[in-house]
Design a protein around this motif. Structure first.
Motif, mmCIF file in Angstrom:
data_model
loop_
_atom_site.group_PDB
_atom_site.id
_atom_site.type_symbol
_atom_site.label_atom_id
_atom_site.label_comp_id
_atom_site.label_asym_id
_atom_site.label_seq_id
_atom_site.Cartn_x
_atom_site.Cartn_y
_atom_site.Cartn_z
ATOM 1 N N LYS A 78 101.236 55.290 142.023
ATOM 2 C CA LYS A 78 100.268 56.171 142.822
ATOM 3 C C LYS A 78 99.589 57.346 142.336
ATOM 4 O O LYS A 78 98.466 57.884 142.538
ATOM 5 C CB LYS A 78 101.279 56.422 144.112
ATOM 6 N N ILE A 79 100.502 57.878 141.440
ATOM 7 C CA ILE A 79 99.702 59.121 140.791
ATOM 8 C C ILE A 79 98.618 58.587 139.684
ATOM 9 O O ILE A 79 97.795 59.382 139.939
ATOM 10 C CB ILE A 79 100.923 59.887 140.032
ATOM 11 N N ASN A 80 98.815 57.766 139.227
ATOM 12 C CA ASN A 80 97.665 57.227 138.334
ATOM 13 C C ASN A 80 96.681 56.837 139.058
ATOM 14 O O ASN A 80 95.390 56.937 138.579
ATOM 15 C CB ASN A 80 98.208 55.880 137.637
ATOM 16 N N ARG A 81 96.688 56.250 140.229
ATOM 17 C CA ARG A 81 95.507 56.002 141.022
ATOM 18 C C ARG A 81 94.870 57.358 141.252
ATOM 19 O O ARG A 81 93.586 57.450 141.429
ATOM 20 C CB ARG A 81 95.799 54.991 142.342
ATOM 21 N N SER A 82 95.531 58.255 141.490
ATOM 22 C CA SER A 82 94.992 59.656 142.077
ATOM 23 C C SER A 82 94.231 60.248 140.820
ATOM 24 O O SER A 82 93.391 60.740 140.991
ATOM 25 C CB SER A 82 96.273 60.427 142.681
ATOM 26 N N LEU A 83 94.934 60.157 139.668
ATOM 27 C CA LEU A 83 94.288 60.779 138.441
ATOM 28 C C LEU A 83 93.108 60.061 137.880
ATOM 29 O O LEU A 83 92.427 60.685 136.977
ATOM 30 C CB LEU A 83 95.332 60.764 137.297
ATOM 31 N N ALA A 84 92.749 58.518 138.170
ATOM 32 C CA ALA A 84 91.862 57.727 137.682
ATOM 33 C C ALA A 84 90.506 58.562 138.067
ATOM 34 O O ALA A 84 90.369 59.214 139.188
ATOM 35 C CB ALA A 84 92.158 56.605 138.158
ATOM 36 N N SER A 85 89.634 58.288 137.144
ATOM 37 C CA SER A 85 88.372 58.867 137.440
ATOM 38 C C SER A 85 87.622 58.195 138.607
ATOM 39 O O SER A 85 87.830 57.022 138.581
ATOM 40 C CB SER A 85 87.405 58.699 136.245
ATOM 41 N N LYS A 86 87.002 59.068 139.320
ATOM 42 C CA LYS A 86 86.572 58.422 140.837
ATOM 43 C C LYS A 86 84.956 57.771 140.505
ATOM 44 O O LYS A 86 84.565 57.300 141.297
ATOM 45 C CB LYS A 86 86.402 59.463 141.884
ATOM 46 N N ASP A 87 84.526 58.175 139.173
ATOM 47 C CA ASP A 87 82.682 57.704 139.087
ATOM 48 C C ASP A 87 82.923 57.047 137.756
ATOM 49 O O ASP A 87 82.459 57.606 136.865
ATOM 50 C CB ASP A 87 82.162 58.814 139.256
ATOM 51 N N ALA A 88 83.450 55.872 137.788
ATOM 52 C CA ALA A 88 83.518 55.158 136.606
ATOM 53 C C ALA A 88 81.890 54.718 136.012
ATOM 54 O O ALA A 88 81.813 54.326 134.786
ATOM 55 C CB ALA A 88 84.177 53.803 136.454
ATOM 56 N N GLU A 89 81.048 54.809 136.867
ATOM 57 C CA GLU A 89 79.633 54.590 136.429
ATOM 58 C C GLU A 89 79.017 55.528 135.896
ATOM 59 O O GLU A 89 77.895 55.525 135.225
ATOM 60 C CB GLU A 89 78.959 54.149 137.713
ATOM 61 N N SER A 90 79.340 56.902 135.874
ATOM 62 C CA SER A 90 78.608 57.994 135.333
ATOM 63 C C SER A 90 78.395 58.023 133.749
ATOM 64 O O SER A 90 79.547 57.539 133.102
ATOM 65 C CB SER A 90 79.254 59.315 135.956
ATOM 66 N N PRO A 91 77.523 58.621 133.355
ATOM 67 C CA PRO A 91 77.649 58.675 131.844
ATOM 68 C C PRO A 91 78.552 59.283 131.070
ATOM 69 O O PRO A 91 79.202 58.787 129.936
ATOM 70 C CB PRO A 91 76.137 59.244 131.627
ATOM 71 N N SER A 92 79.412 60.356 131.865
ATOM 72 C CA SER A 92 80.384 61.150 131.083
ATOM 73 C C SER A 92 81.252 60.227 131.004
ATOM 74 O O SER A 92 82.455 60.284 130.124
ATOM 75 C CB SER A 92 80.477 62.452 132.028
#
Length: 1000
Positions: free
Chosen positions: A396-410
């Motif tokens: 659950k914590i890992n899902r919270s820490l995962a980047s919310k915008d995997a499509e961004s260049p960064s």
């Protein structure tokens, strides 16, 4: 006026600081005030900040002495080249503030004293400039400060890294994941009040701008055996104590919990539920806030806390043996709580705890469990529920820490910084290790197999293989491994059973049917159809380590070696034997020897020239040529010998520490000499310019101030004289009627009395104190005293609610009956009596219909023991205005009118049995009733009040005789013992063994 001279070690030689006009006498980069450590003239007292600079670098004694000196001066960090050695100070040194972070941010590694922040900044800059993944590996014994170091590193990155484009939510989640993981995965051990009982590796992802954009956590093998057992002086996981101490009253009521940790079997094994150095209530607030930050909804928090509470209720499930020695659950109340909290059927759970499902040739059979097997099944379920919930929590914590915008260049150009906080080494009094079960072997045959297989290994010993002297410290069922960090003796008793960690099939089936959303994710129905043997703990650990090694191979490492200074967790105590042992197995001396195989000191030409250029007239104050040429001129002037240094392409290499120390001493002498000259010159200039102006100003100020003081004193004396005259005149006429001459004195006396009375008013109705009034105020004083008493009585009466009044009356009756007579009475005192233990929905409508218009005043679940075989049966006890009613499911089994209730008997021990005696002439009754209630004090008090039988409660010692039927009596024998046991004795009596609490 004082003049301050600051010596700056990073190039700026002297800074003269005037309180109004600061100025610099030499240009250079900004620095900080030289501390005791920066000035190398103090090195004899505080040691060197890099072990590489030790002259006798091969001597372990020199290494230890340098470590001792720095520890004595609260300098807990020392380098071995790029490796940081950290000694736990066991106190807050105030060296992790925002100011300290800024001091180490963007600064060269060796320009400032050693610090964890220096490592953090160096790793971060390498990640930014080289675009390569980094890892900080923190190692050391349990209690050496690994977990704290990890938190400080995360704090540094959260505070100093640029904020991501979408705000600081990721940084907050990274920080707040720590208290949650510590609550569920850390516990107090003998060596550490906040010991990590699982391995943790955290990846922090940074975008191309250096901002944290995500993270991921890997956990390794939670010590789940701690859920059901703790060694003496240790505690269970923090979350249990935090919930009980800090949870809201409504939350605890909903979860069926009490605040006292002593009420729960899983929390009292270590006998230290309360620890002075741990504030569970404050920690609960931090954890509760952190759960919200890492995206927990209120529903998920409730579901998670329900699981935590269910583990405590599981530990309080007790079993009793029936006639066939099969286990039966005797604590039905716990089953009801577990049914509601876990979302499972109570009857199904009860059966799963007392029976084992066996599949033979496609046919399912239920085999009853004995008491020992039932306790094992209960503990296995508690461990499985908690460990799987912990795994779910990490996910659950890992899902919270995962980047919310995997499509961004960064996101596509992220780099990763890993933080490894692996297990600390601990040797317990009894070591709960596990092994693979080979066929139908036993614990002793497993030990024999070990002796045959690894008997030649120098690090393996058993009683059989050891010499005569060593055998005295080794039992026949033990073996010893000579670990790199110390000798550990293992007992093989229970090795094979522990390795299974077996969760019976019907328990798995029960949990797979759970309606708690978290539990339904933790127990997958696919497990029921999987025929593959589960991996052992050792296999899981081996695979986890292999995975970790592969992860670390892909990253550039940095190392922090943590050292524990003593086992007592005392500040300022340096245990040389313990520290020498850690230095040895951490390989610090080998690390130092490798580092010193080349040159002790190396610096870029620009840095070296900027620092020491003032020592040579040709390079001071500026050098116009190449820095390499300037350094060559400088070292020739200083008299360096060819074998003492080498000139590289971009750096100068100095072989011996004494060469560097001589250069530093020369620099220090020049600084002090120059500072002295500047101070003398400045003082002369300052006094010549200021003397006349100060003199004139002083004369003007003195004359004005003297006049002001004189006027103030004259006015004060005049007022004092007038006041004294009025008081004396009023005192002379104090007995005369009120007039202008005595009004001031009388008013003063009355005011003084009233002010004094205000400060000394009685605090409660029992306080009879009252200040003595002057003669003129005696009547008023008595009126005020009467009003004050009436007001206190009125307030006290208003504060007592009808419910509280009833509660006080019941508690008073309970004290009259049981105080000093029954062992478990003191445990009931702090607990409030509840109006009823069963809700309307828990009583059958048929029973309510049978009772008609009679209201139920109190209801409680009980266990009834048959008059013949003493078989326990679950019942409900209902109190109405006229009778005691015994109910089985939807049927009224027995009704005892209060007129026919002749008495109540109970033992003096801590058991919960009692007997209701009825008139033998009453043909409707089959005999006296033997019952058991988890709330026996409350139940008997309410029964005695309802039946008006307060004076008919008999507290017996030894045995109770009761009417078993017409012409036949039964006997209950009570004896003290270590734990509660209720069985039918061979002599036909009901035997009750109850713990003696020694609390009467």
């Amino acid at each position: 006026m004082a003049l301050q001279v600051e010596l700056i070690p990073t190039g700026e030689i002297i800074r003269v600081v005037h309180p109004h006009r600061p100025c610099k006498l030499a240009l250079g980069s900004d620095g900080v005030r030289v501390t005791m450590e920066s000035a190398l003239t103090a090195r004899d007292r505080v040691g060197v900040q890099d072990f590489v600079l030790l002259e006798n670098f091969t001597s372990e004694a020199a290494f230890m002495e340098n470590l001792r000196r720095r520890f004595r001066e609260n300098l807990i960090y020392t380098y071995i080249g790029p490796v940081l050695v950290s000694v736990n100070p066991y106190r807050d040194l105030q060296i992790y503030s925002r100011q300290h972070m800024e001091r180490y941010r963007g600064v060269s590694f060796y320009e400032v004293p050693p610090h964890l922040f220096a490592v953090a900044d160096t790793v971060y800059r390498a990640l930014r400039t080289e675009r390569r993944d980094q890892a900080v590996m923190i190692s050391g014994e349990s209690g050496a400060g690994k977990t704290e170091a990890t938190k400080r590193l995360l704090q540094f990155y959260a505070e100093t890294c640029p904020a991501p484009e979408r705000g600081g939510a990721v940084r907050d989640r990274l920080l707040q994941s720590n208290p949650v993981l510590e609550a569920f995965g850390n516990a107090k051990t003998l060596r550490n009040d906040n010991s990590s009982r699982f391995g943790k590796y955290m990846d922090v992802q940074f975008d191309f701008k250096g901002a944290p954009v995500g993270g991921h956590i890997l956990s390794y093998l939670l010590e789940k055996s701690r859920v059901v057992h703790q060694n003496h002086g240790e505690r269970n996981f923090h979350i249990f104590y935090q919930l009980l101490e800090g949870g809201e009253e409504e939350t605890l009521r909903r979860l069926g919990l009490e605040r006292n940790p002593q009420s729960y079997l899983y929390l009292v094994k270590g006998q230290c539920a309360k620890v002075s150095s741990i504030n569970d209530k404050s920690d609960w607030k931090v954890v509760r806030k952190a759960l919200t930050v890492i995206d927990f909804t209120e529903e998920e928090v409730e579901e998670l806390l329900s699981i935590v509470a269910s583990v405590l209720h599981l530990g309080n499930i007790h079993f009793a043996a029936d006639e066939e020695s099969n286990a039966q659950v005797t604590t039905e109340n716990q089953i009801k709580y577990l049914s509601r909290l876990l979302g499972v059927e109570g009857a199904t759970l009860r059966e799963a705890l007392t029976h084992r499902k066996i599949i033979a040739k496609g046919e399912e059979l239920l085999s009853p469990l004995n008491l020992e097997q039932a306790a094992y099944a209960r503990d296995a379920l508690a461990k499985a529920v908690y460990s799987r919930t912990f795994t779910w929590l990490v996910g659950k914590i890992n899902r919270s820490l995962a980047s919310k915008d995997a499509e961004s260049p960064s996101w596509r150009s992220t780099t990763v910084l890993g933080l490894l906080d692996i297990y600390g080494f601990e040797v317990f009094q009894h070591n709960d290790e596990e092994c693979l079960r080979p066929g139908e072997a036993t614990d002793l045959t497993f030990l024999e197999k070990l002796e045959d297989t690894v008997k030649q290994h120098p690090h393996f010993l058993t009683h059989k293989l050891a010499d005569q002297r060593t055998r005295k410290s080794l039992g026949r069922g033990e073996f010893r491994l000579l670990h790199y960090a110390g000798e550990v003796t293992y007992s093989v008793t229970g090795f094979l059973d522990k390795n299974n960690d077996l969760l019976f099939r019907n328990l798995k089936e029960t949990m797979c049917s759970s309606k708690n959303p978290i539990m339904s994710q933790c127990f997958d129905r696919n497990e029921l159809s999987d025929k593959k043997r589960p991996e052992t703990v050792a296999t899981q650990f081996k695979l986890s380590l292999l995975q970790l090694v592969e992860i670390l191979k892909s990253k550039e490492p940095a190392y922090v070696r943590c050292i524990k200074p003593n086992d007592a967790k005392q500040p300022g105590r340096f245990d040389e034997v313990l520290i020498r042992h850690q230095v040895k197995y951490l390989g610090l001396m080998e690390n130092l020897r490798v580092r010193r195989a080349g040159f002790a000191y190396r610096r870029k030409y620009e840095v070296f020239l900027q620092r020491y250029k003032s020592l040579c007239p040709e390079t001071w104050p500026t050098w116009a040529g190449r820095p390499q040429d300037g350094v060559a001129v400088l070292v020739r002037h200083l008299g360096y010998k060819p074998e003492e240094y080498k000139m590289g392409r971009t750096k100068i290499f100095i072989r011996f520490p004494k060469t560097l120390f001589a250069t530093e001493d020369a620099l220090e002498v020049r600084r002090q000499s120059l500072a002295t000259k500047i101070q003398a010159a400045w003082r002369g200039f300052h006094w010549r310019q200021k003397f006349l102006r100060v003199k004139r100003s002083a004369i003007c100020i003195q004359s004005w101030w003297r006049g002001t003081l004189g006027r103030r004193k004259a006015a004060k004396r005049k007022w004092a004289a007038q006041t004294i005259r009025r008081l004396i005149r009023g005192f002379i006429l104090r007995h005369a009627p009120r007039c202008p001459e005595n009004a001031f004195f009388l008013d003063h006396v009355r005011t003084s009395f009233l002010l004094n009375l205000r400060r000394q008013l009685p605090r409660n109705v029992l306080d009879t104190s009252w200040p003595t009034p002057p003669p003129a105020l005696r009547e008023a004083s008595e009126l005020l005293r009467e009003l004050c008493m009436k007001n206190m009585v009125w307030k006290y009466c208003r504060s007592i609610s009808p419910e509280w009044k009833q509660q006080l009356q019941q508690k008073a009756v309970a004290s009259e009956i049981f105080k000093g007579k029954k062992d478990n009475y003191p445990q009931s005192v702090p607990r409030l009596f509840i109006s009823t233990r069963l809700g309307a929905d828990e009583i059958s409508p048929k029973v309510l219909q049978a009772l008609g218009s009679e209201p139920i005043q109190y209801a409680v679940p009980v266990v009834k023991y048959d008059r013949k075989g003493y078989k326990p049966r679950s019942r409900q006890l209902l109190l109405t205005p006229s009778a005691v009613v015994i109910v089985e499911d939807a049927k009224v089994k027995q009704r005892i009118d209060y007129a026919n209730l002749t008495g109540i008997s109970v033992s003096s021990l801590s058991d919960s049995l009692f007997v209701l005696h009825v008139q033998r002439e009453d043909n409707k009754q089959k005999g006296d009733v033997v019952l058991q209630s988890d709330h026996v004090i409350e139940t008997l008090t309410k029964t005695a009040l309802s039946a008006d039988r307060v004076n008919h409660v008999n507290i017996n010692q030894g045995s109770i005789t009761f009417a078993g039927g017409p012409g036949r009596d039964g006997i209950i024998d009570f004896t003290p013992g270590s734990e509660l046991l209720i069985t039918k004795a061979k002599n036909g009596h009901l035997a009750v063994v109850a713990p003696r609490l020694n609390s009467r």
